[in-house]
Design an enzyme around this catalytic site. Sequence first.
Site, PDB file in Angstrom:
ATOM      1  N   CYS A  64      -0.178   0.585  12.179  1.00 33.86           N
ATOM      2  CA  CYS A  64      -0.806   0.429  13.484  1.00 33.86           C
ATOM      3  C   CYS A  64      -2.278   0.056  13.404  1.00 33.86           C
ATOM      4  O   CYS A  64      -3.103   0.815  12.911  1.00 33.86           O
ATOM      5  CB  CYS A  64      -0.654   1.685  14.328  1.00 33.86           C
ATOM      6  SG  CYS A  64       1.043   2.078  14.708  1.00 33.86           S
ATOM      7  N   ARG A  68      -2.496  -4.467   7.912  1.00 35.65           N
ATOM      8  CA  ARG A  68      -2.062  -3.070   7.866  1.00 35.65           C
ATOM      9  C   ARG A  68      -0.546  -2.951   7.975  1.00 35.65           C
ATOM     10  O   ARG A  68       0.019  -1.913   7.632  1.00 35.65           O
ATOM     11  CB  ARG A  68      -2.717  -2.274   9.006  1.00 35.65           C
ATOM     12  CG  ARG A  68      -4.225  -2.165   8.876  1.00 35.65           C
ATOM     13  CD  ARG A  68      -4.835  -1.522  10.103  1.00 35.65           C
ATOM     14  NE  ARG A  68      -4.562  -0.093  10.160  1.00 35.65           N
ATOM     15  CZ  ARG A  68      -5.346   0.841   9.659  1.00 35.65           C
ATOM     16  NH1 ARG A  68      -6.456   0.511   9.039  1.00 35.65           N
ATOM     17  NH2 ARG A  68      -5.036   2.118   9.764  1.00 35.65           N
ATOM     18  N   TRP A 101       3.477  -0.382  14.125  1.00 32.81           N
ATOM     19  CA  TRP A 101       4.458  -0.215  13.059  1.00 32.81           C
ATOM     20  C   TRP A 101       5.386   0.886  13.560  1.00 32.81           C
ATOM     21  O   TRP A 101       4.976   2.033  13.708  1.00 32.81           O
ATOM     22  CB  TRP A 101       3.751   0.200  11.774  1.00 32.81           C
ATOM     23  CG  TRP A 101       4.604   0.124  10.547  1.00 32.81           C
ATOM     24  CD1 TRP A 101       4.818  -0.982   9.774  1.00 32.81           C
ATOM     25  CD2 TRP A 101       5.327   1.201   9.937  1.00 32.81           C
ATOM     26  NE1 TRP A 101       5.643  -0.659   8.721  1.00 32.81           N
ATOM     27  CE2 TRP A 101       5.973   0.672   8.797  1.00 32.81           C
ATOM     28  CE3 TRP A 101       5.502   2.550  10.239  1.00 32.81           C
ATOM     29  CZ2 TRP A 101       6.770   1.440   7.964  1.00 32.81           C
ATOM     30  CZ3 TRP A 101       6.299   3.322   9.420  1.00 32.81           C
ATOM     31  CH2 TRP A 101       6.926   2.758   8.286  1.00 32.81           C
ATOM     32  N   ASN A 129      -2.083   5.343  17.288  1.00 32.59           N
ATOM     33  CA  ASN A 129      -1.632   5.244  15.899  1.00 32.59           C
ATOM     34  C   ASN A 129      -1.311   6.669  15.458  1.00 32.59           C
ATOM     35  O   ASN A 129      -2.140   7.557  15.624  1.00 32.59           O
ATOM     36  CB  ASN A 129      -2.757   4.660  15.028  1.00 32.59           C
ATOM     37  CG  ASN A 129      -2.405   4.660  13.556  1.00 32.59           C
ATOM     38  OD1 ASN A 129      -1.230   4.768  13.187  1.00 32.59           O
ATOM     39  ND2 ASN A 129      -3.403   4.551  12.699  1.00 32.59           N
ATOM     40  N   GLY A 130      -0.111   6.898  14.922  1.00 31.96           N
ATOM     41  CA  GLY A 130       0.230   8.242  14.457  1.00 31.96           C
ATOM     42  C   GLY A 130       1.543   8.705  15.058  1.00 31.96           C
ATOM     43  O   GLY A 130       2.334   7.904  15.566  1.00 31.96           O
ATOM     44  N   GLU A 132       4.150  -0.629 -12.589  1.00 36.68           N
ATOM     45  CA  GLU A 132       3.423  -1.410 -11.582  1.00 36.68           C
ATOM     46  C   GLU A 132       3.990  -2.840 -11.475  1.00 36.68           C
ATOM     47  O   GLU A 132       4.151  -3.371 -10.369  1.00 36.68           O
ATOM     48  CB  GLU A 132       1.924  -1.427 -11.935  1.00 36.68           C
ATOM     49  CG  GLU A 132       1.055  -2.361 -11.112  1.00 36.68           C
ATOM     50  CD  GLU A 132       1.004  -2.053  -9.614  1.00 36.68           C
ATOM     51  OE1 GLU A 132       1.607  -1.057  -9.187  1.00 36.68           O
ATOM     52  OE2 GLU A 132       0.394  -2.838  -8.880  1.00 36.68           O
ATOM     53  N   LYS A 155       5.515  -4.351  -7.946  1.00 31.43           N
ATOM     54  CA  LYS A 155       5.060  -5.606  -7.314  1.00 31.43           C
ATOM     55  C   LYS A 155       6.243  -6.492  -6.967  1.00 31.43           C
ATOM     56  O   LYS A 155       6.312  -7.067  -5.896  1.00 31.43           O
ATOM     57  CB  LYS A 155       4.112  -6.391  -8.244  1.00 31.43           C
ATOM     58  CG  LYS A 155       2.751  -5.822  -8.448  1.00 31.43           C
ATOM     59  CD  LYS A 155       1.805  -5.999  -7.274  1.00 31.43           C
ATOM     60  CE  LYS A 155       1.813  -4.832  -6.348  1.00 31.43           C
ATOM     61  NZ  LYS A 155       1.076  -3.659  -6.574  1.00 31.43           N
ATOM     62  N   GLU A 180       8.325  -5.071  -4.022  1.00 27.65           N
ATOM     63  CA  GLU A 180       7.750  -5.087  -2.682  1.00 27.65           C
ATOM     64  C   GLU A 180       7.550  -6.489  -2.117  1.00 27.65           C
ATOM     65  O   GLU A 180       7.680  -6.669  -0.915  1.00 27.65           O
ATOM     66  CB  GLU A 180       6.462  -4.264  -2.581  1.00 27.65           C
ATOM     67  CG  GLU A 180       5.333  -4.666  -3.480  1.00 27.65           C
ATOM     68  CD  GLU A 180       4.121  -3.749  -3.308  1.00 27.65           C
ATOM     69  OE1 GLU A 180       3.324  -3.660  -4.243  1.00 27.65           O
ATOM     70  OE2 GLU A 180       3.977  -3.136  -2.253  1.00 27.65           O
ATOM     71  N   HIS A 198      17.809   6.011 -24.677  1.00 31.98           N
ATOM     72  CA  HIS A 198      18.306   7.229 -24.022  1.00 31.98           C
ATOM     73  C   HIS A 198      19.038   6.899 -22.726  1.00 31.98           C
ATOM     74  O   HIS A 198      19.259   7.790 -21.907  1.00 31.98           O
ATOM     75  CB  HIS A 198      17.142   8.192 -23.779  1.00 31.98           C
ATOM     76  CG  HIS A 198      16.445   8.560 -25.051  1.00 31.98           C
ATOM     77  ND1 HIS A 198      16.959   9.467 -25.939  1.00 31.98           N
ATOM     78  CD2 HIS A 198      15.303   8.093 -25.611  1.00 31.98           C
ATOM     79  CE1 HIS A 198      16.158   9.562 -26.988  1.00 31.98           C
ATOM     80  NE2 HIS A 198      15.139   8.740 -26.810  1.00 31.98           N
ATOM     81  N   LYS A 246       0.055  -1.694   4.954  1.00 34.52           N
ATOM     82  CA  LYS A 246      -1.012  -1.581   3.951  1.00 34.52           C
ATOM     83  C   LYS A 246      -1.549  -0.166   3.884  1.00 34.52           C
ATOM     84  O   LYS A 246      -1.827   0.366   2.837  1.00 34.52           O
ATOM     85  CB  LYS A 246      -2.129  -2.556   4.324  1.00 34.52           C
ATOM     86  CG  LYS A 246      -3.324  -2.555   3.379  1.00 34.52           C
ATOM     87  CD  LYS A 246      -2.963  -3.184   2.060  1.00 34.52           C
ATOM     88  CE  LYS A 246      -4.093  -3.190   1.068  1.00 34.52           C
ATOM     89  NZ  LYS A 246      -3.579  -3.380  -0.302  1.00 34.52           N
TER      90      LYS A 246
HETATM   91  C1  F6R Z   1       1.665  -1.246  -3.574  1.00 35.36           C
HETATM   92  C2  F6R Z   1       0.717  -0.524  -2.761  1.00 35.36           C
HETATM   93  C3  F6R Z   1       1.019   0.890  -2.402  1.00 35.36           C
HETATM   94  C4  F6R Z   1      -0.286   1.697  -2.328  1.00 35.36           C
HETATM   95  C5  F6R Z   1       0.013   3.102  -1.786  1.00 35.36           C
HETATM   96  C6  F6R Z   1      -1.248   3.932  -1.708  1.00 35.36           C
HETATM   97  O1  F6R Z   1       1.222  -2.541  -3.848  1.00 35.36           O
HETATM   98  O2  F6R Z   1      -0.285  -1.063  -2.339  1.00 35.36           O
HETATM   99  O3  F6R Z   1       1.921   1.458  -3.287  1.00 35.36           O
HETATM  100  O4  F6R Z   1      -0.862   1.767  -3.591  1.00 35.36           O
HETATM  101  O5  F6R Z   1       0.577   3.004  -0.512  1.00 35.36           O
HETATM  102  O6  F6R Z   1      -2.188   3.339  -0.862  1.00 35.36           O
HETATM  103  P1  F6R Z   1      -3.705   3.766  -0.954  1.00 35.36           P
HETATM  104  O7  F6R Z   1      -4.231   3.325  -2.273  1.00 35.36           O
HETATM  105  O8  F6R Z   1      -4.379   3.062   0.188  1.00 35.36           O
HETATM  106  O9  F6R Z   1      -3.746   5.261  -0.811  1.00 35.36           O
END
Ligand code: F6R
Length: 616
Positions: free
Chosen positions: A2, A27, A76, A102-103, A485, A489, A492, A508, A611
């Site tokens: 949001c 976001r 969202w 938002n929330g 990681e 990537k 997502e 294992h 985000k």
């Molecule tokens: C993946 C990604 C998320 C954030 C996670 C934490 O690319 O961006 O996994 O790392 O949501 O977000 P922050 O760092 O803002 O607490």
Amino acid sequence: MCGIVGYVGPGDTVGVLLSGLKRLEYRGYDSAGVAVLDGAGEVSVRKRSGKLARLTEMLEASPLEAHGSGIGHTRWATHGGPTDANAHPHLGDGGRLALIHNGIVENFAELRAEVEAAGVELLSETDTEVVAALLGIEFERTGELESAFRTVVRRLHGTFTLLAMHRDEPDTVVAARHNSPLVVGLGEGENFLGSDVAAFVGHTRRAVAVEEDNIAIITPEAVRITDFAGDPVEFEEYEVAWNADAAEKGGWSSFMAKEITEQPEAAANTIRGRIAGGEISIPELEALGDEVLRNADRIVIIACGTASYAGQIGAYAIEQWARVPVEVQLSHEFRYRDPVLTERTLVISVSQSGETMDTLMAVKYANERGVTTVSVCNTQSATIPRESDAAVYTHAGPEVAVASTKAFTAQITALYLIGLHLGRVRGTLSAEDQAAAVTAFDELPAAMTEAVETHEQLAQLAHWMADTRSVLFLGRHVGYPTALEGALKLKEIAYIHAEGFAAGELKHGPIALIDHGQPVFVLVPSPRKSPVMHSKVVSNIQEIRARGARVIAIVEKGDTSVLPYADDVIRLPLTDALFEPLVQVVPLQWFALELSQAKGLDVDQPRNLAKSVTVE
Ligand code: F6R
């Protein structure tokens, strides 16, 4: 999640709201809307499910002429699907007031019953409309927006940033926050509200971070802040460190592409000012007092997602340099496991946004238990750093793409600096280790630049592999969280099944997944810096190759040992062993980006993701 923007002033209100929402798109959202006071002085709303472009089309077909107050929202979905009816703003007081949120309002069922019993007909499934209805009832009773708003917010449980405006007070927008972000932008004869500074940085860089459980009342000429009881609260303004251009694509096909290439600079900016005369020192930690750092007998790093992988990598370095046990816990698991915390525990949170609700709640939990909390954060004056005893900022600049890239490498950089600072204060860091780390930091931006230059090779690879349905990633030591990681990537933004494994774990169980043609990225440690681990990883490569895997080896330049067993080799410059993730992750980021593009997907705004995850 949001995005929220509010405006009061003589400007083009709809234009200000739409440009703010555009900058908040990152976001994550699935519907958008605006409310303004129209030419007749009435509240007019346009809202629509889907992307902002659909709302813009609607506004072109049915324009709103407005100069005055207005509020805008990207939603969202939580309560109710992403439909036109559920989109914000919501109306109350017979359409005389508009409200955005938002929330999550947790006591919404009981409040819904109350407003329905009072005869209000609700048109959506949202918790927000219930709040708008309550505010309407309260406004009818008091005839005054600020006090009605205060009464309503005091009744809400859960998390919220709320903005409201009423036809009868045309120059005012009121806003409240509880466990959800809110910032004020200070202009000349106009003022702004936003869920983050991106909402208004195109108009002003003067900002005020609204504190927890406060209400902001903005008019074109004034900003006031009170607590929920109505008592005035003093506030300080700060200058936003980045300008509007920093959050623009600047010719790149996506924000993610731009942000991948910004990593050398982000790391350099994070290091700057923290190494002097061959010694690493973080002034923000000095403020805690050396005693606290010396006495720490355990460190717990809390974070989510990519930030937690940065934490896992940081843990190796902190243990090595500061000789203190470090464990990494997912923020959302941390406080529900009744963790063992003592006055000698140090909690380090890692968060790009500084607003992730799970991490914020974990930090609050640690604070309540009297534990010293340090925040590693990329967003100036965000809630988590303000709730922490010390804040060590990463200076990566705004990260707009949902998939984190430059924030990740900047987080590792900051955690390494913290590890070295701790090692020095605790007397556990040898002069050789310190000198090696200083050299590695000096060489890091250039090494990362070389890693960024692997782009073309990864684009080719992604092109050939566009139909791939599953990719595995293997690494050892710091290469293991780097593999996790790389897999995240790909999941997502390219929506394909991907998994990261510790290479030693293969036998294992996971080796059963290897079949003819299964692509496996292998992060190969330097043969010069880590000869033992290198030879073990080369053995792992042979094992998977013998079972038909398609091996993509990421190696140090000059390492020819894997050539007989690898289908593709990506060569990176030599770095200190602990610094390898900072270069090895870069080709993995490019690969995910290119595969996403090859599949025609939205690289920057992948489906279902936000985000800034501001709900638990
Ligand atoms: C993946 C990604 C998320 C954030 C996670 C934490 O690319 O961006 O996994 O790392 O949501 O977000 P922050 O760092 O803002 O607490």
